[in-house]
Write a protein that holds these residues in place. Sequence first.
Motif, PDB file in Angstrom:
ATOM      1  N   VAL A  24       5.748 -20.231 -15.762  1.00  0.00           N
ATOM      2  CA  VAL A  24       4.402 -20.255 -16.373  1.00  0.00           C
ATOM      3  C   VAL A  24       3.682 -21.553 -16.040  1.00  0.00           C
ATOM      4  O   VAL A  24       2.474 -21.544 -15.776  1.00  0.00           O
ATOM      5  N   ASN A  25       4.399 -22.661 -16.014  1.00  0.00           N
ATOM      6  CA  ASN A  25       3.732 -23.930 -15.731  1.00  0.00           C
ATOM      7  C   ASN A  25       3.220 -23.988 -14.295  1.00  0.00           C
ATOM      8  O   ASN A  25       2.118 -24.463 -14.033  1.00  0.00           O
ATOM      9  N   CYS A  26       4.018 -23.483 -13.357  1.00  0.00           N
ATOM     10  CA  CYS A  26       3.588 -23.509 -11.954  1.00  0.00           C
ATOM     11  C   CYS A  26       2.454 -22.521 -11.711  1.00  0.00           C
ATOM     12  O   CYS A  26       1.473 -22.839 -11.032  1.00  0.00           O
ATOM     13  N   SER A  27       2.556 -21.318 -12.263  1.00  0.00           N
ATOM     14  CA  SER A  27       1.481 -20.346 -12.046  1.00  0.00           C
ATOM     15  C   SER A  27       0.206 -20.807 -12.742  1.00  0.00           C
ATOM     16  O   SER A  27      -0.900 -20.605 -12.212  1.00  0.00           O
ATOM     17  N   GLY A  28       0.352 -21.465 -13.884  1.00  0.00           N
ATOM     18  CA  GLY A  28      -0.819 -22.007 -14.575  1.00  0.00           C
ATOM     19  C   GLY A  28      -1.473 -23.115 -13.769  1.00  0.00           C
ATOM     20  O   GLY A  28      -2.709 -23.191 -13.657  1.00  0.00           O
TER      21      GLY A  28
END
Lengths: 337, 121
Positions: free
Chosen positions: B42-46
Amino acid sequence: MTEDVRKLTLYLRESDREPGGRLVADALFDLFQRSALRVSVLVRGVEGFGRSGLVESERLETLAVDLPLVAVAVDRPQRIEHVLGEVRSLMSSGVVTVERARLVTDAVPEPTGGGTAAKLTVYCGRAERAEGGSAARAVIEHAQIHGASAGSVLLGLDGTVHGVRRRARFASRNADVPLMVIVVGPDQAIAAARPGIVEMLNDPVVTLERVAIGDPPPMPADAAEGSQWWQKLMVHCGADASSGGRPLHLAVLDRLRTEGLAGATSMRGYWGFAAGSRPHGDSARALRRRTPVLTVAVDRAQAVERAWPALQSLVAAGGVLTREWVPVVDARPPAQA
Amino acid sequence: MSAVFWPLIAATGGAGALARFTVDQHVTRRAGGALPLGTLAVNCSGALLLGLITGAGVSGDAALVAGAGAIGSYTTFSTWMYETHRLAEEGQAVAASLNLVISLAAGLAFAGAGWAVGSLL
């Protein structure tokens, strides 16, 4: 003197709801309260899996929404029998066992009889004191001195003690909420530790059961009506035990899952020891946790048999593995969501 | 900022939180393993999305709704820290360090890649 009692154990989930819509754990302990059961304790697992094979874990935020629970109640056979029907009607999924146990009511030593190893369980309040300190820690200390193999203190979240409801609340001292101290060891060690343990407690509820540390015990001939004999595995992992750079209990749980067991629950002890380590608990000064973890699995004998050799080699890294026969009265797969 | 945007931020924030939970749990269930990969995902896609939006020149109230609302609740710094702390608590120093380093490096790379793509739009 000992008294014949029954130990009712339920393996369930935090989010389980009974047909009326209430949480099973709440409804269950309301029932135990109404029935004024001698002692009952609810313990939440930190990690586990069920028949779906999906892991729930406190370590990962999104897997921590439905942790496994273990509820235990001890009383006279007819009183346990009396609540069993309602317990089963509340349960949505999980496993229910009713084991024979002996309630130890005085300090006179008695042969544990038959088995090669024994399991002693002490139920008392969190703040109960003995020998100038915490009673639970004193029990652990005493058991280890007398040669027990492993022991853990499991804090309850809810329960009854001598028939009175004691439920843990947020930001409260929770002094009377029950805890459970589980100690295992060779027969002679448990027999030697027993009188001192019973004597140091105010109003002890102490039960004794047969287990096997090594080879499988003979199967009892007398399964109660409507139940079948399964086996219960318990793995006590010491605070510092690790396997492949991870805490041993994680490796044990992974192995139980890949060996295809129907389910398992790991409970973090507040204090305890296993396989020769000194008793440990968490310290405010250390980042690293130093608590024992107790993992329990209940399944058919052949499933336990299949996993046994792999588990035995795993626990060589600092754990103690026991098994015992348990009469399963109900085992239900999770309802399809 | 106009008060008209408040409910919009609330709505996109709620949607972001739900998306985070779904993606995180989905990835964690499948990946299992030693590192908390759901949080990393989630952090990378965000970071990629926010890079894309800012790279594409979105600004003002629209950027606030997307950035503070949707992506703000989709990504999670606190869970990243919490799960790293849990690894350290269990004595898994290597895994804890990797969780910090990989998240930082991958997060920067995804944000940069998003920005580069967004500025071409």
